[in-house]
Design a protein around this motif. Structure first.
Motif, mmCIF file in Angstrom:
data_model
loop_
_atom_site.group_PDB
_atom_site.id
_atom_site.type_symbol
_atom_site.label_atom_id
_atom_site.label_comp_id
_atom_site.label_asym_id
_atom_site.label_seq_id
_atom_site.Cartn_x
_atom_site.Cartn_y
_atom_site.Cartn_z
ATOM 1 N N VAL A 7 3.120 3.160 -3.895
ATOM 2 C CA VAL A 7 2.111 2.990 -5.057
ATOM 3 C C VAL A 7 1.678 3.784 -4.678
ATOM 4 C CG1 VAL A 7 2.373 0.538 -5.143
ATOM 5 C CG2 VAL A 7 0.656 1.907 -3.696
ATOM 6 N N GLU A 8 1.058 3.958 -5.984
ATOM 7 C CA GLU A 8 0.132 5.636 -6.277
ATOM 8 C C GLU A 8 -1.321 4.761 -5.677
ATOM 9 O OE1 GLU A 8 0.269 8.237 -7.169
ATOM 10 O OE2 GLU A 8 2.080 8.638 -8.105
ATOM 11 N N PRO A 9 -2.307 5.520 -4.685
ATOM 12 C CA PRO A 9 -3.275 4.502 -4.306
ATOM 13 C C PRO A 9 -4.364 5.109 -5.391
ATOM 14 C CG PRO A 9 -1.443 6.244 -3.063
ATOM 15 C CD PRO A 9 -1.073 6.383 -3.737
ATOM 16 N N PHE A 10 -4.604 6.167 -5.990
ATOM 17 C CA PHE A 10 -5.171 5.930 -7.247
ATOM 18 C C PHE A 10 -5.069 4.602 -8.280
ATOM 19 C CE2 PHE A 10 -7.070 6.512 -11.521
ATOM 20 C CZ PHE A 10 -8.270 7.618 -10.557
ATOM 21 N N PHE B 195 -0.006 12.518 0.433
ATOM 22 C CA PHE B 195 -0.717 12.127 -1.009
ATOM 23 C C PHE B 195 -2.018 12.486 -0.776
ATOM 24 C CE2 PHE B 195 -2.238 8.162 1.006
ATOM 25 C CZ PHE B 195 -3.532 7.922 0.920
ATOM 26 N N SER B 196 -2.941 12.582 -2.066
ATOM 27 C CA SER B 196 -4.497 13.308 -2.430
ATOM 28 C C SER B 196 -4.779 12.438 -3.164
ATOM 29 C CB SER B 196 -4.711 14.820 -2.281
ATOM 30 O OG SER B 196 -3.947 15.008 -3.195
ATOM 31 N N VAL B 197 -6.538 12.118 -3.267
ATOM 32 C CA VAL B 197 -7.223 11.650 -4.137
ATOM 33 C C VAL B 197 -8.712 12.487 -4.273
ATOM 34 C CG1 VAL B 197 -7.927 9.499 -5.528
ATOM 35 C CG2 VAL B 197 -5.835 8.790 -3.775
ATOM 36 N N GLU C 41 1.157 5.876 6.936
ATOM 37 C CA GLU C 41 0.014 5.284 5.133
ATOM 38 C C GLU C 41 -0.640 4.213 4.920
ATOM 39 O OE1 GLU C 41 2.858 7.851 3.083
ATOM 40 O OE2 GLU C 41 2.533 6.632 1.344
ATOM 41 N N ALA D 254 0.619 -0.854 -0.232
ATOM 42 C CA ALA D 254 0.172 0.060 -0.283
ATOM 43 C C ALA D 254 0.407 1.343 0.036
ATOM 44 C CB ALA D 254 -1.040 -0.026 0.920
ATOM 45 N N ILE D 255 2.291 1.069 0.303
ATOM 46 C CA ILE D 255 2.847 2.585 0.554
ATOM 47 C C ILE D 255 3.552 2.875 -0.764
ATOM 48 C CG2 ILE D 255 4.238 3.014 2.245
ATOM 49 C CD1 ILE D 255 2.952 2.127 3.174
ATOM 50 N N VAL E 290 -4.063 5.327 2.817
ATOM 51 C CA VAL E 290 -4.295 4.208 1.487
ATOM 52 C C VAL E 290 -5.662 3.524 1.623
ATOM 53 C CG1 VAL E 290 -2.986 2.547 -0.096
ATOM 54 C CG2 VAL E 290 -1.708 4.603 1.102
#
Lengths: 458, 346
Positions: free
Chosen positions: B106-109, B200-202, B155, B103-104, B159
């Protein structure tokens, strides 16, 4: 024949137009270093988000269901298609601040889906559009190599670049990349990916990040994923000439296709590669019927379904930047000025910023002159006309045979206007005619995408 | 994570399993339970995604399904675990498919999209075995520094929360195909993720319509719990007991018995997530792996220690004894609010 130094060709299928476009010899009609293979390869683009896929018909399938993808790819493999393409979504398209509701939208992740499709097919290539700006090179390279290994050497990567901060809102780095730098960045990205595929130690110190990694996977049956590139700008063409195996092009008319071929061959040779190193596949929509007249009627019917009254108003709203819902789609173009600061907002790829004030004035005049109402005007502006590859089965087959003989293109990337049955008439009626004319393969040349595109081994 | 407070609360409500017995939801979902009303864990076999596995992958997955295994977990051995899980989806009919993936770094999206796509492709058989990477070789591959254990845990929780917001961004009925109005989908039935974490933000919404399960089951293996951290483990849908096959059938059985008896109050003791899966690791591909697993599965099932063989067409949440995950609409995040605002001001 206008090109004086091109001897009369032996190929009787060439039309006057084709002869006029040729500038070389019969063996090298377009460029002295380029020999036409005389062969075409087809790809199919399951578009996902787009305005050309008709969703209003009862036979329009689910755009997300596994069964739709499986059905389409099975038809394509039956038709010996070289490749199956999926686009990439990075943000849902918006219109005036709201997700755009009128077109097909929403799709699965391309590579996740292709990994599954690899299990139900054995020959067709599996190509994912993947962005170099909002992916990490090692992560993407590993995913592509996994797909390549799972499919026995059938993976492809359609390399695209994006730079807008609006898309970046979904990603860790946000809008970090300047438009001017997108190809420099993409090239560095591809270099890192290629190092990974070669199993090398990677030590990249770039303008945007540093990467330390090591490729650990074995090479696939085709060596590495086949590289596609879609940018047709001069920078995009140069990038393709240096880096790619295949370039998509928007140039489907014969003269534009010939010019584009010449341009790519010149750039490829200048980059020190073989003149035929980069294959060219224009994007195309094919509308077929038994006769020319039926095909004409069919294309009008398809356009009506693609661009309805709501889509026509929305298209204008995109440039006017304001609500135009009070205007009659059957009436003249709106006589109100655009809201300049509002128009041209990002709606995702394919929607260009425009100088709204000037454009809307020009459009009003143009529509008035031609006597077009909003709907008619919008259908023309969205490319809604009779395409290059619309016609009777025989006429389209003849036309494509001519492209092949001249060496203008290496094939087509077909966008079906109906999912999942949109390839049926192509596979059942057009391909047999192309095979009769000797310009389309009777069977797959091999098991890898490279082989089936006619690319030399790496 | 500074997600709108109401949203976070509503969103996590259906999946909080830390302090409540899960028997009610299990019964509601029709999952297997024993005489004491305890939900029985699903038996999983772990496949390590090494390139050497490629030749036997399809045969092995089908064989394990036929041997009575309820789920396959895919541990990262080089080939991307989500891709391998997806590849196995059309080759299998009823097993759950759970990539054990990071989960860390990577791009969460992208991660959320890939996992929900797996759920579409497998018709609701996808799950996520949440891993929080601590290998220092991984962060430099994406140009990042290694996070501390505390940061990693934070994180991981962020995520996970972001992934659920992305998964929940389309209502079930958002694709309306209204030919009368010309609407393919209804934007009022979509919502932005608007996930804002420290690192991060999504924005969202998902580029993929809601998947069959809506929210994928997220599990944490015992071996990963320290790195994943307490918050993410508590927010997950359950724990995974890891048992090494090399220890032998008796050891597997005894480990499972201990785990089940250790939580008399319906497996979910204080701060202890419910046991949802028992994961057999260390499958020896050279020593009749199918025969070994078949015998073990039959033995454990006869002893009433694992859930029955899964049925095709039943989603993984149900197999695991989890209640369905309804879409939770949040008016504050609805995706057509720009239209509403412009109408109000007009």
């Amino acid at each position: 024949m206008t090109a004086g130094h091109w001897p009369l060709p032996t190929a009787p299928e060439l039309s006057e137009e084709a002869r006029a476009l040729a500038t070389g010899t019969a063996e090298h009609p377009i460029h002295p270093e380029h020999t036409p293979t005389g062969q075409l390869a087809f790809g199919v683009f399951f578009q996902g988000v787009n305005s050309s896929t008709i969703w209003r018909l009862p036979e329009s399938g689910d755009q997300v269901a596994w069964e739709s993808f499986e059905s389409l790819i099975r038809t394509a493999e039956r038709g010996k298609f070289a490749a199956f393409f999926l686009g990439e979504g990075l943000r849902l398209r918006e219109h005036r601040g709201v997700p755009f509701e009128l077109d097909v939208a929403g799709r699965p992740d391309a590579q996740t889906l292709l990994s599954a499709l690899a299990a139900v097919t054995s020959k067709i290539g599996l190509v994912a559009t993947q962005n170099t700006t909002f992916n990490d090179p090692v992560d993407l390279a590993r995913r592509l190599q996994t797909l390549d290994l799972l499919s026995g050497g059938r993976a492809g990567w359609n390399i695209v670049t994006t730079d807008n901060a609006w898309t970046g809102e979904n990603f860790r780095r946000g809008g970090y990349l300047d438009h001017a730098d997108r190809y420099t960045h993409a090239e560095a990205f591809v270099q890192v990916a290629e190092q990974f595929w070669r199993g090398e130690k990677i030590s990249h110190d770039g303008a945007h990040y540093t990467v330390r990694a090591e490729g650990t996977l074995p090479r696939s049956a085709q060596g590495r994923p086949t590289l596609f590139q879609a940018g047709a700008s001069p920078a995009g063409q140069d990038f393709a000439a240096r880096t790619s195996d295949v370039i998509f092009s928007p140039h489907a008319s014969l003269s534009a296709a010939v010019d584009f071929r010449r341009s790519i061959v010149e750039r490829t040779v200048a980059a020190g590669r073989d003149a035929g190193a980069v294959k060219i596949l224009p994007g195309a929509e094919i509308v077929l019927a038994e006769t020319e007249q039926e095909a004409d009627e069919k294309v009008r019917w398809v356009r009506d379904l693609q661009i309805g009254p709501e889509q026509a108003i929305a298209l204008l709203e995109q440039y006017w930047g304001r609500d135009l819902s009070e205007f009659d789609p059957e009436g003249p173009l709106p006589d109100v000025p655009p809201e300049v600061e509002e128009s041209g907002v990002t709606r995702g790829a394919g929607f260009q910023y425009a100088k709204a004030e000037e454009l809307t004035r020009t459009w009003r005049e143009e529509a008035k002159e031609k006597g077009q109402n909003i709907l008619e005007f919008a259908r023309v502006k969205s490319g809604a006309r009779r395409g290059e590859f619309t016609g009777s089965y025989d006429a389209v087959a003849d036309r494509l045979a001519e492209y092949a003989a001249l060496g203008a293109i290496d094939g087509l990337n077909i966008t079906p206007w109906l999912i999942p049955s949109g390839l049926d008439d192509i596979v059942d009626h057009l391909i047999p005619r192309l095979q009769e004319r000797g310009v389309y393969p009777e069977d797959y040349a091999g098991d890898t995408l490279r082989e089936n595109l006619g690319l030399p081994p790496l | 994570m500074t997600v709108a407070a109401t949203t976070e609360k509503e969103n996590s409500a259906p999946v909080t399993t830390t302090d409540a017995p899960t028997t009610d939801s299990a019964a509601a979902a029709g999952a297997a339970s024993d005489a004491q009303g305890r939900t029985l864990p699903v038996l999983a076999v772990d496949l390590v995604t090494t390139p050497e596995l490629l030749g036997s992958l399809a045969e092995l997955a089908r064989g394990l399904e036929d041997a009575g295994v309820g789920a396959l977990t895919l541990s990262d051995g080089g080939l991307h675990p989500i891709h391998v899980a997806s590849h196995l989806a059309p080759l299998t009919r009823s097993v759950g498919l759970l990539p054990r993936t990071d989960a860390i770094y990577v791009e969460p999206f992208h991660l959320a999209t890939q996992l929900m796509s797996l759920d579409h492709i497998s018709h609701g058989r996808a799950g996520w075995l949440l891993l929080a990477e601590t290998d220092p070789a991984v962060p430099p591959t994406v140009g990042r520094e290694l996070l501390s254990l505390e940061q990693t845990a934070r994180e991981a929780a962020d995520v996970l929360a972001a992934a659920r917001l992305v998964w929940d961004s389309w209502a079930d009925d958002a694709v309306v195909r209204d030919t009368e109005k010309g609407l393919y989908f209804d934007a009022s039935r979509l919502q932005y993720a608007d996930a804002r974490a420290e690192t991060f933000s999504v924005r969202g919404p998902a580029i993929t319509p809601r998947s069959p399960q809506g929210l994928l089951p997220v599990l944490v293996a015992d071996t990963d719990r320290e790195a994943v951290g307490e918050a993410a483990t508590a927010a997950a849908d359950g724990r995974v007991l890891d048992v090494d096959l090399a220890a032998g059938a008796d050891a597997v059985r005894s480990a499972l018995e201990t785990a089940l008896s250790g939580a008399e109050d319906g497996q979910a003791g204080e701060g202890q997530p419910a046991l949802r899966l028992v994961r057999l690791t260390g499958l020896d591909l050279d020593a009749d792996p199918l025969g070994t697993v078949q015998a073990l599965a039959a033995d454990l099932r006869a002893a009433g220690l694992i859930a029955p063989v899964p049925s095709a067409g039943v989603d993984l949440r149900t197999q695991l004894g989890l209640a369905p995950a309804p879409h939770v609409a949040d008016p504050v995040r609805r995706s057509d609010r720009a239209r509403l605002t412009s109408k109000e001001s007009a």
